[in-house]
Design a protein around this motif. Structure first.
Motif, short mmCIF file in Angstrom:
data_model
loop_
_atom_site.label_atom_id
_atom_site.label_comp_id
_atom_site.label_asym_id
_atom_site.label_seq_id
_atom_site.Cartn_x
_atom_site.Cartn_y
_atom_site.Cartn_z
N PRO A 271 -6.62 -30.56 -10.42
CA PRO A 271 -6.50 -29.13 -10.08
C PRO A 271 -6.43 -28.24 -11.32
O PRO A 271 -6.47 -27.01 -11.19
CB PRO A 271 -5.18 -29.07 -9.29
CG PRO A 271 -4.41 -30.28 -9.71
CD PRO A 271 -5.42 -31.33 -10.07
N THR A 272 -6.36 -28.85 -12.49
CA THR A 272 -6.20 -28.19 -13.81
C THR A 272 -4.80 -27.58 -13.96
O THR A 272 -4.17 -27.20 -12.97
CB THR A 272 -7.27 -27.11 -14.14
OG1 THR A 272 -6.98 -25.95 -13.41
CG2 THR A 272 -8.67 -27.60 -13.89
N CYS A 273 -4.37 -27.50 -15.18
CA CYS A 273 -3.10 -26.86 -15.52
C CYS A 273 -3.16 -26.46 -16.99
O CYS A 273 -4.24 -26.53 -17.61
CB CYS A 273 -1.92 -27.81 -15.24
SG CYS A 273 -1.82 -29.18 -16.39
N ALA A 274 -2.05 -26.12 -17.58
CA ALA A 274 -2.05 -25.64 -18.96
C ALA A 274 -2.53 -26.71 -19.96
O ALA A 274 -2.89 -26.38 -21.09
CB ALA A 274 -0.64 -25.18 -19.34
N ARG A 275 -2.57 -27.97 -19.53
CA ARG A 275 -3.03 -29.02 -20.45
C ARG A 275 -4.55 -29.15 -20.48
O ARG A 275 -5.09 -29.86 -21.31
CB ARG A 275 -2.45 -30.38 -20.05
CG ARG A 275 -0.95 -30.49 -20.19
CD ARG A 275 -0.52 -31.95 -20.02
NE ARG A 275 0.93 -32.00 -19.90
CZ ARG A 275 1.58 -31.97 -18.73
NH1 ARG A 275 0.89 -31.89 -17.61
NH2 ARG A 275 2.88 -32.00 -18.70
N CYS A 276 -5.23 -28.47 -19.54
CA CYS A 276 -6.69 -28.62 -19.43
C CYS A 276 -7.38 -28.06 -20.68
O CYS A 276 -7.04 -26.97 -21.15
CB CYS A 276 -7.16 -27.87 -18.18
SG CYS A 276 -8.89 -28.09 -17.84
N MET A 303 -11.49 -34.88 -15.18
CA MET A 303 -10.05 -34.64 -15.34
C MET A 303 -9.80 -33.75 -16.56
O MET A 303 -10.45 -33.89 -17.60
CB MET A 303 -9.30 -35.96 -15.51
CG MET A 303 -9.61 -36.99 -14.42
SD MET A 303 -9.18 -36.41 -12.77
CE MET A 303 -7.44 -36.78 -12.73
N GLY A 304 -8.82 -32.85 -16.42
CA GLY A 304 -8.60 -31.85 -17.45
C GLY A 304 -8.09 -32.36 -18.78
O GLY A 304 -8.40 -31.80 -19.83
N CYS A 305 -7.29 -33.42 -18.76
CA CYS A 305 -6.70 -33.88 -20.02
C CYS A 305 -6.50 -35.38 -20.01
O CYS A 305 -6.62 -36.03 -18.98
CB CYS A 305 -5.36 -33.17 -20.26
SG CYS A 305 -4.03 -33.85 -19.24
N GLN A 306 -6.20 -35.90 -21.19
CA GLN A 306 -6.08 -37.36 -21.29
C GLN A 306 -4.66 -37.85 -20.97
O GLN A 306 -4.43 -39.05 -20.88
CB GLN A 306 -6.49 -37.83 -22.68
CG GLN A 306 -5.77 -37.15 -23.81
CD GLN A 306 -6.30 -37.63 -25.14
OE1 GLN A 306 -6.38 -38.82 -25.39
NE2 GLN A 306 -6.67 -36.70 -25.99
N GLY A 311 -5.80 -42.46 -16.43
CA GLY A 311 -4.84 -43.22 -15.63
C GLY A 311 -4.88 -42.82 -14.17
O GLY A 311 -4.99 -43.65 -13.28
N GLU A 312 -4.84 -41.52 -13.92
CA GLU A 312 -4.85 -41.03 -12.54
C GLU A 312 -6.16 -41.37 -11.84
O GLU A 312 -6.20 -41.57 -10.64
CB GLU A 312 -4.68 -39.50 -12.52
CG GLU A 312 -3.24 -39.06 -12.52
CD GLU A 312 -3.11 -37.56 -12.29
OE1 GLU A 312 -4.06 -36.93 -11.83
OE2 GLU A 312 -2.04 -37.04 -12.61
N ALA A 313 -7.22 -41.40 -12.63
CA ALA A 313 -8.55 -41.62 -12.04
C ALA A 313 -9.08 -43.00 -12.37
O ALA A 313 -10.28 -43.17 -12.55
CB ALA A 313 -9.50 -40.53 -12.54
#
Ligand code: SF4
Length: 357
Positions: A271-276, A303-306, A311-313
């Motif tokens: 969904p993206t967040c500040a880490r994207c 995915m937006g970030c590592q 891991g999530e995907a």
């Protein structure tokens, strides 16, 4: 992989529409409808081709006048899939559409307003071996069911469908599909549940006037999802106000979410967040669009970030996750390369192509 269908699905008659079978043991058929003027055969054929390429198995075109009925001959001849003629009120247009070679017609017998005219359609259906969808909705309900409708709308709709199915069957029509629709999701669900308990005729599912792409997707997913999960429904159309190719995409996703459609590429995106660190939304949209015409079980992750990405995907066959000045390319959760951000989409697509072709 093969296409699966629900073990709960109730046995129905098999109805042939050209080379497509609705009901019987067949997987649920995806259909849609053109929104070009049918009298413009070439524009309509272009849209039929786009729909078919995106996975639509039957395409319906509306026939509001004689010019459209004339154009239908060419459309049917050149279409890559069977064509359904959509008729309202005018039995002459139904007769012309059958003559033009439409593999199926859709009528609401209740709004033809004369059994003599309905009988003429029936005679033509039998003569040409054309399939028919008998449509029932609150707008086409017979007068004698008005009272019941005000007390119990789903029962009145199911009764109307039963009445017309019996009428067509008794007159010798074999290829019958029924639709019972309402813009109310609960009423549509209930009416189809009642009808499917008492009849083996295959059901076309849809929610009328379901709305814009966003609200229509929600209404159709809920209504069709409930029925399909109960094993009810043999062909579906998701009605959306927009590009009909979107309807096909949503229909396939509804089926896939219930395990009723195989070989549908899946794009998972965070969904993206500040880490994207890059444009996840745009890239995932573009990749999803490109994958639309492929039949594959591939899962792609954007995915937006590592931190959580690979891991999530980790179930994804291929994916990307944002890093500080680069993007990670990973397969089944294992990082295989670091790539420049500005080539992320291109590299991801190249890797996808290696898997799906
Ligand atoms: Fe935020 Fe990273 Fe999770 Fe995307 S993957 S939502 S950017 S933490």
């Amino acid at each position: 992989m093969t296409e699966r269908h629900s073990t709960k699905r109730k046995p129905k008659n098999a109805v042939k529409v050209g080379d497509v079978v609705i009901g019987g043991d067949s997987p649920i058929v995806v259909q849609s409808m053109t929104n070009t003027p049918t009298k413009n055969a070439s524009a309509t054929l272009d849209q039929v081709h786009s729909l078919h390429e995106s996975g639509c198995q039957l395409v319906r075109v509306s026939v509001p006048d004689k010019e459209s009925a004339r154009s239908l001959t060419q459309i049917v001849k050149k279409a890559p899939c069977p064509i359904i003629a959509d008729i309202h009120f005018d039995h002459e247009l139904a007769l012309r559409s059958i003559e033009a070679g439409a593999q199926k017609i859709r009528i609401n017998p209740g709004n033809i307003n004369s059994n003599i005219k309905v009988d003429k359609i029936i005679a033509a259906l039998i003569e040409h071996g054309t399939a028919v969808r008998i449509g029932v909705n609150s707008g086409s309900l017979e007068r004698e069911l008005f009272k019941l409708y005000s007390a119990n709308p789903p029962l009145a709709l199911a009764k109307s469908a039963e009445k017309w199915t019996d009428y067509f069957t008794q007159k010798g029509v074999e290829r019958i599909v029924v639709s019972i629709k309402s813009s109310s999701v609960p009423a549509t669900v209930k009416a189809n549940e009642i009808f499917s308990k008492i009849n083996r005729v295959p059901l076309h599912l849809g929610i009328t006037e379901s709305g814009t792409v966003r609200s229509g997707t929600v209404f159709s997913s809920v209504g069709l999802g409930i029925l399909l999960h109960e094993g009810i429904g043999d062909t579906i159309r998701v009605s959306l106000s927009g590009d009909p190719v979107e309807e096909v995409f949503v229909a396939k996703q509804i089926l896939a979410s219930l395990g009723l459609y195989d070989k549908l590429p899946r794009v998972i995106a965070c969904p993206t967040c500040a880490r994207c660190t890059y444009d996840v939304v745009n890239i995932s949209k573009k990749i999803e669009h490109k994958l639309l015409k492929y039949k594959s079980n591939i899962t792609v992750a954007v995915m937006g970030c590592q931190v959580n990405g690979p891991g999530e995907a980790k179930e994804a066959d291929i994916g990307i996750a944002g890093g500080k000045n680069y993007v990670l390319l990973f397969k089944k959760g294992v990082v295989i390369a670091k790539i420049p951000k500005d080539t992320a989409e291109k590299t991801l697509w190249q890797e996808i192509k290696k898997i799906i072709t």
